[in-house]
Design a protein around this motif. Structure first.
Motif, PDB file in Angstrom:
ATOM      1  N   ASN A  19       0.813  -1.218   0.000  1.00  0.00           N
ATOM      2  CA  ASN A  19       0.000   0.000   0.000  1.00  0.00           C
ATOM      3  C   ASN A  19       0.849   1.272   0.000  1.00  0.00           C
ATOM      4  O   ASN A  19       0.354   2.347   0.350  1.00  0.00           O
ATOM      5  N   LEU A  22       1.281   6.051  -4.089  1.00  0.00           N
ATOM      6  CA  LEU A  22       1.677   6.273  -5.482  1.00  0.00           C
ATOM      7  C   LEU A  22       2.568   7.495  -5.570  1.00  0.00           C
ATOM      8  O   LEU A  22       2.390   8.466  -4.829  1.00  0.00           O
ATOM      9  N   ARG A  31       5.866  -1.960  -4.163  1.00  0.00           N
ATOM     10  CA  ARG A  31       4.567  -2.635  -4.242  1.00  0.00           C
ATOM     11  C   ARG A  31       4.704  -4.005  -4.905  1.00  0.00           C
ATOM     12  O   ARG A  31       4.084  -4.979  -4.480  1.00  0.00           O
ATOM     13  N   TYR A  52       1.249  -6.012 -11.239  1.00  0.00           N
ATOM     14  CA  TYR A  52       2.197  -5.340 -10.341  1.00  0.00           C
ATOM     15  C   TYR A  52       3.590  -5.320 -10.956  1.00  0.00           C
ATOM     16  O   TYR A  52       4.330  -4.341 -10.814  1.00  0.00           O
ATOM     17  N   CYS A  55       3.716  -2.615 -13.556  1.00  0.00           N
ATOM     18  CA  CYS A  55       3.689  -1.294 -12.933  1.00  0.00           C
ATOM     19  C   CYS A  55       4.916  -1.009 -12.060  1.00  0.00           C
ATOM     20  O   CYS A  55       5.051   0.097 -11.533  1.00  0.00           O
ATOM     21  N   SER A  60       3.987   6.112 -10.301  1.00  0.00           N
ATOM     22  CA  SER A  60       2.715   6.828 -10.175  1.00  0.00           C
ATOM     23  C   SER A  60       1.512   6.033 -10.684  1.00  0.00           C
ATOM     24  O   SER A  60       0.382   6.507 -10.606  1.00  0.00           O
ATOM     25  N   GLU A  61       1.752   4.838 -11.206  1.00  0.00           N
ATOM     26  CA  GLU A  61       0.676   4.032 -11.797  1.00  0.00           C
ATOM     27  C   GLU A  61       0.028   3.129 -10.744  1.00  0.00           C
ATOM     28  O   GLU A  61       0.701   2.332 -10.097  1.00  0.00           O
ATOM     29  N   ASN A  62      -1.278   3.271 -10.597  1.00  0.00           N
ATOM     30  CA  ASN A  62      -2.030   2.432  -9.673  1.00  0.00           C
ATOM     31  C   ASN A  62      -2.357   1.113 -10.367  1.00  0.00           C
ATOM     32  O   ASN A  62      -3.072   1.100 -11.370  1.00  0.00           O
ATOM     33  N   LEU A  64      -4.292  -1.274  -9.381  1.00  0.00           N
ATOM     34  CA  LEU A  64      -5.632  -1.809  -9.115  1.00  0.00           C
ATOM     35  C   LEU A  64      -6.631  -1.586 -10.249  1.00  0.00           C
ATOM     36  O   LEU A  64      -7.362  -2.512 -10.597  1.00  0.00           O
ATOM     37  N   PHE A  82     -10.885  -1.839  -3.309  1.00  0.00           N
ATOM     38  CA  PHE A  82     -11.037  -1.181  -4.615  1.00  0.00           C
ATOM     39  C   PHE A  82     -12.422  -1.461  -5.176  1.00  0.00           C
ATOM     40  O   PHE A  82     -12.868  -2.591  -5.194  1.00  0.00           O
TER      41      PHE A  82
END
Length: 83
Positions: A19, A22, A31, A52, A55, A60-62, A64, A82
């Motif tokens: 968690n 970002l 992450r 994951y 990313c 900065s990329e979420n 989820l 989410f």
């Protein structure tokens, strides 16, 4: 400390890492490393872990929304809160 307590402490630490906010430097890699922990425990699908990984270099990329768009990891998305 018992093995069970050690496991719980490790899981709590990895939960904080998965968690990581970002945009922080190296947060994508952090992450991803934590996601690998949950994957190895059988708590995340390979498809979710792959997001994951993708990313990992994008701090900065979420991941989820991408997991959701792929229709993967419904249990993981629920666990992460989410919608």
């Amino acid at each position: 400390m018992s093995d069970e307590q050690d496991d719980e402490a490790e899981a709590a630490e990895q939960w904080e890492l998965v968690n990581t906010p970002l945009g922080e430097k190296w947060s994508g890699r952090t992450r991803y490393a934590a996601a690998m922990f949950f994957y190895k425990r059988g708590e995340m699908t390979a498809e979710t872990l792959e997001v994951y990984r993708i990313c990992a270099r994008l701090d900065s990329e979420n991941p989820l929304p991408i997991v959701s768009d792929r229709g993967a990891g419904k249990d993981w998305l629920k666990r992460m809160g989410f919608k």
